[in-house]
Design a protein around this motif. Structure first.
Motif, short mmCIF file in Angstrom:
data_model
loop_
_atom_site.label_atom_id
_atom_site.label_comp_id
_atom_site.label_asym_id
_atom_site.label_seq_id
_atom_site.Cartn_x
_atom_site.Cartn_y
_atom_site.Cartn_z
N GLN A 1 30.00 -6.34 -32.40
CA GLN A 1 28.81 -6.59 -31.67
C GLN A 1 27.63 -6.93 -32.50
N ASN A 2 27.18 -7.86 -32.08
CA ASN A 2 25.90 -8.33 -32.54
C ASN A 2 24.51 -8.08 -31.87
N HIS A 3 24.04 -7.33 -32.24
CA HIS A 3 22.79 -6.69 -31.48
C HIS A 3 21.52 -7.50 -31.28
N HIS A 4 21.05 -7.59 -32.67
CA HIS A 4 20.05 -8.42 -32.82
C HIS A 4 20.25 -9.56 -34.03
N GLY A 5 19.47 -10.53 -34.01
CA GLY A 5 19.72 -11.33 -35.31
C GLY A 5 20.53 -12.70 -35.21
N GLY A 6 21.33 -12.86 -34.35
CA GLY A 6 22.11 -13.83 -33.98
C GLY A 6 23.20 -14.04 -35.02
N MET A 7 24.13 -15.01 -34.62
CA MET A 7 25.35 -15.32 -35.51
C MET A 7 25.23 -16.81 -35.84
N VAL A 8 26.09 -17.26 -36.78
CA VAL A 8 25.97 -18.93 -37.17
C VAL A 8 27.39 -19.06 -37.44
N MET A 9 27.97 -20.24 -36.88
CA MET A 9 29.20 -20.81 -37.34
C MET A 9 29.03 -21.95 -38.25
N LEU A 10 29.84 -21.72 -39.34
CA LEU A 10 30.27 -22.45 -40.57
C LEU A 10 31.52 -22.93 -40.57
N VAL B 1 18.80 -1.82 -44.10
CA VAL B 1 19.21 -0.95 -42.97
C VAL B 1 18.62 -1.56 -41.95
N GLY B 2 19.33 -1.45 -40.67
CA GLY B 2 18.81 -1.96 -39.37
C GLY B 2 19.29 -3.38 -39.12
N SER B 3 19.16 -4.04 -38.06
CA SER B 3 19.64 -5.14 -37.60
C SER B 3 19.20 -6.21 -38.83
N ALA B 4 20.01 -7.39 -38.79
CA ALA B 4 19.71 -8.52 -39.69
C ALA B 4 19.58 -9.97 -39.09
N ALA B 5 18.44 -10.75 -39.29
CA ALA B 5 18.34 -11.90 -38.75
C ALA B 5 18.97 -12.87 -39.80
N VAL B 6 19.76 -13.71 -39.50
CA VAL B 6 20.66 -14.47 -40.12
C VAL B 6 20.50 -15.93 -40.02
N MET C 1 24.43 -20.78 -48.41
CA MET C 1 24.29 -19.49 -48.48
C MET C 1 23.63 -19.02 -47.14
N PHE C 2 23.92 -17.73 -46.86
CA PHE C 2 23.50 -16.82 -45.71
C PHE C 2 22.32 -16.10 -46.00
N TYR C 3 21.21 -15.98 -45.41
CA TYR C 3 20.09 -15.43 -45.61
C TYR C 3 20.18 -14.20 -44.77
N PHE C 4 20.14 -12.94 -45.08
CA PHE C 4 20.22 -11.88 -44.06
C PHE C 4 18.76 -11.06 -44.27
N ARG C 5 17.98 -11.13 -43.17
CA ARG C 5 16.73 -10.27 -43.42
C ARG C 5 16.85 -9.25 -42.62
N TYR C 6 16.64 -7.98 -43.39
CA TYR C 6 17.07 -6.62 -42.52
C TYR C 6 15.64 -6.20 -42.05
N GLN C 7 15.66 -5.43 -40.98
CA GLN C 7 14.70 -4.56 -40.45
C GLN C 7 13.87 -3.75 -41.49
N SER C 8 14.75 -3.39 -42.47
CA SER C 8 13.93 -2.54 -43.30
C SER C 8 13.32 -3.25 -44.45
N GLY C 9 13.49 -4.54 -44.27
CA GLY C 9 12.61 -5.55 -45.32
C GLY C 9 13.46 -5.92 -46.42
N GLU C 10 14.53 -5.74 -46.68
CA GLU C 10 15.35 -6.50 -47.88
C GLU C 10 15.81 -7.64 -47.28
N MET C 11 15.88 -8.84 -48.12
CA MET C 11 16.52 -9.89 -48.07
C MET C 11 17.89 -10.00 -48.77
N ALA C 12 18.63 -10.37 -48.26
CA ALA C 12 19.99 -10.55 -48.98
C ALA C 12 20.74 -11.89 -48.90
N LEU C 13 21.16 -12.50 -50.11
CA LEU C 13 21.81 -13.57 -50.12
C LEU C 13 23.13 -13.47 -50.21
#
Length: 259
Positions: free
Chosen positions: A183-192, A227-232, A238-250
């Motif tokens: 289940q994708n709650h927030h932040g969306g999905m990307v097809m690659l 932590v929390g949902s991630a906008a993608v 590369m995928f950029y995951f920006r989390y509600q807690s402020g972290e950005m993951a590559l």
């Protein structure tokens, strides 16, 4: 030379790019009887298709509308079978068997809907992958298939659009994944390529990679960097995951593994 915006209160504006001057505006609630499926306000981005601007007021008499993007005049208003309210996604386009259509999420009574592009005729709806409260992620379209997901335990599904030969269409479920599976709650999905990437979980953004045609995971959802949902978003492999807690993951865009 124009830019379009929908405010959280449902006010659609057309502005001049050079100085921000207001050219025209519409109000979803006052002009079209629109409303949201739940207490949060509008979050849709308007969709441009040729000379049309398409958006989702959510009212029964105008669940979706098409306007002339230059003048704001109404091309059509789509009347829904039942009142459902707008969801929090944005409209995507599909064309299958000569039937061009606009697809988006609405409230629980209708779920994912499709509207014929030229006339505004209501085509089909799919409710199994919605649960109520808020339906948020924008659908993914490839060819004759549509992938949809929502949080609150709703799940995810791949659908096939089937033209009826009379200018309309129906939809057939290809597979369904329960909320505990995906289940994708927030932040969306990307097809690659042949895979879908995003964050799994309610108020969570566990990175996953799903083979879109089979519904099988190339790599399973797992604990992310924040932590929390991630906008993608995706760029340059590369995928950029920006989390509600402020972290950005590559995260590397590959089905070979989570990296």
């Amino acid at each position: 030379d124009r830019v379009y915006s929908i405010t959280r209160q449902g006010i659609l504006t057309c502005l001049k790019v050079k100085d921000g001057a207001l050219l025209w505006k519409k109000e979803f609630k006052k002009d079209f009887g629109g409303y949201m499926m739940s207490g949060w306000d509008y979050s849709e981005s308007p969709t441009i298709d040729g000379d049309k601007l398409i958006c989702t007021p959510g009212g029964k008499e105008a669940v979706m509308i098409a306007l002339n993007k230059l003048s704001g005049d109404v091309y059509w208003k789509c009347q829904a079978p039942v009142a459902s309210g707008a969801g929090y996604a944005s409209i995507v386009k599909a064309e299958v068997g000569g039937v061009k259509q606009y697809i988006t999420l609405t409230g629980t009574e209708l779920g994912l809907i499709s509207v014929e592009a030229e006339t505004g005729k209501f085509l089909w709806s799919y409710k199994r992958a919605v649960r109520g409260t808020a339906h948020i992620p924008t659908a993914l379209v490839r060819g004759e298939h549509v992938f949809t997901s929502a949080g609150y335990g709703a799940g995810a599904a791949l659908l096939k659009i089937v033209p009826d030969g009379k200018g309309g269409a129906t939809v057939e479920e290809q597979y369904f994944l329960k909320g505990g599976e995906l289940q994708n709650h927030h932040g969306g999905m990307v097809m690659l390529g042949n895979y879908i990437y995003g964050g799994h979980g309610h108020n969570d953004g566990q990175p996953f990679c799903l083979e879109w045609k089979t519904g099988k995971f190339a790599w399973n959802p797992q604990r992310g960097a924040g932590v929390g949902s991630a906008a993608v978003l995706y760029a340059d492999g590369m995928f950029y995951f920006r989390y509600q807690s402020g972290e950005m993951a590559l995260i590397e865009g590959t089905p070979k593994g989570y990296n």
